[in-house]
Motif scaffolding. Structure first.
Motif, mmCIF file in Angstrom:
data_model
loop_
_atom_site.group_PDB
_atom_site.id
_atom_site.type_symbol
_atom_site.label_atom_id
_atom_site.label_comp_id
_atom_site.label_asym_id
_atom_site.label_seq_id
_atom_site.Cartn_x
_atom_site.Cartn_y
_atom_site.Cartn_z
ATOM 1 N N GLU A 4 81.849 61.300 40.784
ATOM 2 C CA GLU A 4 81.700 60.912 39.380
ATOM 3 C C GLU A 4 81.987 62.090 38.449
ATOM 4 O OE1 GLU A 4 78.116 59.276 36.619
ATOM 5 O OE2 GLU A 4 78.251 58.478 38.664
ATOM 6 N N LYS A 5 81.628 63.287 38.888
ATOM 7 C CA LYS A 5 81.864 64.487 38.087
ATOM 8 C C LYS A 5 83.362 64.730 37.896
ATOM 9 C CE LYS A 5 80.728 69.396 38.060
ATOM 10 N NZ LYS A 5 80.080 70.494 38.787
ATOM 11 N N ILE A 6 84.135 64.559 38.946
ATOM 12 C CA ILE A 6 85.588 64.753 38.883
ATOM 13 C C ILE A 6 86.230 63.677 38.012
ATOM 14 C CG2 ILE A 6 87.716 64.730 40.247
ATOM 15 C CD1 ILE A 6 86.094 66.020 42.531
ATOM 16 N N LEU A 7 85.796 62.440 38.169
ATOM 17 C CA LEU A 7 86.331 61.350 37.342
ATOM 18 C C LEU A 7 86.054 61.584 35.860
ATOM 19 C CD1 LEU A 7 85.509 58.175 39.471
ATOM 20 C CD2 LEU A 7 87.744 59.184 39.025
ATOM 21 N N LYS A 8 84.851 62.044 35.571
ATOM 22 C CA LYS A 8 84.485 62.308 34.175
ATOM 23 C C LYS A 8 85.363 63.433 33.610
ATOM 24 C CE LYS A 8 80.536 63.420 31.266
ATOM 25 N NZ LYS A 8 80.290 62.336 30.369
ATOM 26 N N VAL A 14 92.206 63.328 29.918
ATOM 27 C CA VAL A 14 93.086 62.278 29.388
ATOM 28 C C VAL A 14 92.811 62.064 27.900
ATOM 29 C CG1 VAL A 14 93.578 59.794 29.465
ATOM 30 C CG2 VAL A 14 93.468 61.108 31.588
ATOM 31 N N GLU A 15 91.542 62.017 27.501
ATOM 32 C CA GLU A 15 91.189 61.816 26.094
ATOM 33 C C GLU A 15 91.684 62.971 25.225
ATOM 34 O OE1 GLU A 15 86.968 61.185 26.010
ATOM 35 O OE2 GLU A 15 87.122 59.316 27.140
ATOM 36 N N ALA A 16 91.520 64.199 25.709
ATOM 37 C CA ALA A 16 91.962 65.368 24.943
ATOM 38 C C ALA A 16 93.482 65.369 24.796
ATOM 39 C CB ALA A 16 91.499 66.656 25.617
ATOM 40 N N LEU A 17 94.186 65.063 25.870
ATOM 41 C CA LEU A 17 95.640 65.025 25.826
ATOM 42 C C LEU A 17 96.137 63.884 24.943
ATOM 43 C CD1 LEU A 17 98.272 66.263 26.786
ATOM 44 C CD2 LEU A 17 98.129 64.837 28.834
ATOM 45 N N ILE A 61 97.644 61.845 34.895
ATOM 46 C CA ILE A 61 96.886 62.165 33.681
ATOM 47 C C ILE A 61 97.780 62.015 32.454
ATOM 48 C CG2 ILE A 61 95.751 64.056 32.430
ATOM 49 C CD1 ILE A 61 94.567 64.869 35.177
ATOM 50 N N LEU A 62 99.006 62.521 32.530
ATOM 51 C CA LEU A 62 99.949 62.394 31.417
ATOM 52 C C LEU A 62 100.301 60.931 31.165
ATOM 53 C CD1 LEU A 62 101.655 63.795 29.299
ATOM 54 C CD2 LEU A 62 103.432 64.133 31.027
ATOM 55 N N ARG A 63 100.452 60.163 32.222
ATOM 56 C CA ARG A 63 100.767 58.729 32.096
ATOM 57 C C ARG A 63 99.646 57.994 31.357
ATOM 58 N NH1 ARG A 63 101.261 57.767 37.193
ATOM 59 N NH2 ARG A 63 103.447 58.296 37.263
ATOM 60 N N ARG A 64 98.409 58.234 31.755
ATOM 61 C CA ARG A 64 97.273 57.571 31.103
ATOM 62 C C ARG A 64 97.124 58.000 29.644
ATOM 63 N NH1 ARG A 64 93.232 55.434 35.091
ATOM 64 N NH2 ARG A 64 94.201 55.745 37.119
ATOM 65 N N ALA A 65 97.349 59.286 29.370
ATOM 66 C CA ALA A 65 97.242 59.777 27.992
ATOM 67 C C ALA A 65 98.358 59.183 27.124
ATOM 68 C CB ALA A 65 97.312 61.299 27.971
ATOM 69 N N ALA A 66 99.563 59.077 27.678
ATOM 70 C CA ALA A 66 100.689 58.496 26.927
ATOM 71 C C ALA A 66 100.417 57.026 26.617
ATOM 72 C CB ALA A 66 101.981 58.649 27.718
ATOM 73 N N GLU A 67 99.879 56.311 27.572
ATOM 74 C CA GLU A 67 99.545 54.896 27.337
ATOM 75 C C GLU A 67 98.469 54.767 26.263
ATOM 76 O OE1 GLU A 67 98.561 53.489 31.248
ATOM 77 O OE2 GLU A 67 100.667 53.206 31.799
ATOM 78 N N ALA A 68 97.469 55.639 26.304
ATOM 79 C CA ALA A 68 96.397 55.594 25.312
ATOM 80 C C ALA A 68 96.917 55.956 23.914
ATOM 81 C CB ALA A 68 95.268 56.540 25.708
ATOM 82 N N ALA A 69 97.977 56.780 23.857
ATOM 83 C CA ALA A 69 98.541 57.197 22.575
ATOM 84 C C ALA A 69 99.624 56.243 22.080
ATOM 85 C CB ALA A 69 99.111 58.604 22.691
ATOM 86 N N GLY A 70 99.879 55.175 22.816
ATOM 87 C CA GLY A 70 100.885 54.197 22.395
ATOM 88 C C GLY A 70 102.305 54.587 22.762
#
Length: 170
Positions: A4-8, A14-17, A61-70
């Protein structure tokens, strides 16, 4: 399964990126395979001096951040070795510098994709962006154009003054 620590920690990354992607005016995704440490050091220094943030980031991580950023269209280019450069102020600095290094490396270092103001660009789009004149070059061109007009006006006013001087009797 990851703890859970690693996932967090990954979620925070991802949120910061994603927040950085939302603030950035432009960015470029590159394949850094084949670049030497000396070249990478020079590249990072040049990018840093231009105000461009550059990092090697895991594709997931970059993929998830890009999706979150549209920028979900950008995710297709996230395979293999991936580094990412982005700028919050100059929209063409990253493209110019990375394009120069990609050309100099003769295929070892390659541009994959990019984005500018929320729109995803393919390799050709990033290359055309890299060929645009920079902010300093545009300001220089503007000053030269204005200076030429002012100089022309000064010559014309001087000619009018000389002509009027000849017409007046001594």
């Amino acid at each position: 399964m990851a703890s859970e620590k690693i996932l967090k920690a990954k979620q925070e990354q991802v949120e910061a990126l994603s927040a950085k992607l939302n603030k950035a005016v432009a960015g470029v995704v590159v394949d850094y395979r084949g670049i030497t440490v000396a070249d990478d050091t020079k590249l990072r220094k040049e990018l840093r001096e231009a105000g461009v943030e550059y990092a090697v980031i895991k594709n997931n991580i970059l993929r998830r951040a890009a999706e979150a950023a549209g920028l979900s269209d950008l995710t297709a280019s996230m395979t293999g070795t991936t580094a990412f450069a982005m700028s919050e102020s100059d929209p063409i600095a990253a493209a110019k510098i990375l394009h120069k290094y990609a050309e100099a490396s003769k295929g070892k270092y390659a541009i994959k994709a990019g984005f500018m103001e929320g729109k995803v660009l393919d390799v050709a789009g990033v290359e055309s962006l890299a060929k645009l004149p920079g902010k300093q070059e545009l300001l220089t061109m503007l000053c030269m154009a204005l200076n030429g007009n002012i100089r022309g006006l000064a010559v014309a006013l001087n000619a009018v003054a000389e002509k009027k001087g000849e017409e007046q009797p001594a």
